[in-house]
Design an enzyme around this catalytic site. Structure first.
Site, PDB file in Angstrom:
ATOM      1  N   ASN A   9       0.802  -1.220   0.000  1.00 26.17           N
ATOM      2  CA  ASN A   9       0.000   0.000   0.000  1.00 26.17           C
ATOM      3  C   ASN A   9       0.842   1.281   0.000  1.00 26.17           C
ATOM      4  O   ASN A   9       0.301   2.379   0.080  1.00 26.17           O
ATOM      5  CB  ASN A   9      -0.996   0.005   1.164  1.00 26.17           C
ATOM      6  N   CYS A  10       2.143   1.149  -0.146  1.00 23.34           N
ATOM      7  CA  CYS A  10       3.049   2.300  -0.199  1.00 23.34           C
ATOM      8  C   CYS A  10       2.932   2.979  -1.567  1.00 23.34           C
ATOM      9  O   CYS A  10       2.966   2.314  -2.605  1.00 23.34           O
ATOM     10  CB  CYS A  10       4.477   1.810   0.040  1.00 23.34           C
TER      11      CYS A  10
END
Length: 115
Positions: A9-10
């Site tokens: 999710n970065c």
């Protein structure tokens, strides 16, 4: 085969993955949180890149550490923290053959993958 290590999710991971996909490059994504990271793998990353470079000091996880912990960091304590809190590892970490690269820069990716 290209391996990319990080956290799915970065935002930077998303940019790097999109770049690889746009250039139709096959890669394996290893999520530190889902897939885990062994002590041996992290030690190899540290050997190749240096523990100071691996440690994400700009992230909220690191900034939340007590001042005493930050002041007394050495390789052993930093690697232990990174194993406990993978968000403290800079990302993405790209590995191709025996070349290691931290972060995402389209120009550097192009140069690395052209070789």
């Amino acid at each position: 085969m290209i391996k990319m290590y990080g956290i799915k999710n970065c935002d930077t991971i998303k940019k790097a993955r999109n770049w690889l996909e746009q250039h139709q490059l096959d890669y394996q994504f290893v999520d530190y949180r889902q897939d885990g990271l062994s002590t041996a793998q992290l030690a190899e990353f540290s050997k190749q890149l240096g523990w100071q470079n691996l440690l994400n000091t700009r992230g909220t996880t690191y900034r939340a550490l007590p001042a005493a912990t930050k002041e007394n960091l050495n390789e052993q304590s930093a690697l232990a923290l990174m194993l406990q809190q993978p968000a403290m590892i800079k990302r993405p970490l790209l590995v191709q053959n025996s070349t290691y690269m931290l972060g995402f820069n389209a120009g550097q990716y192009q140069q690395l993958l052209d070789n």
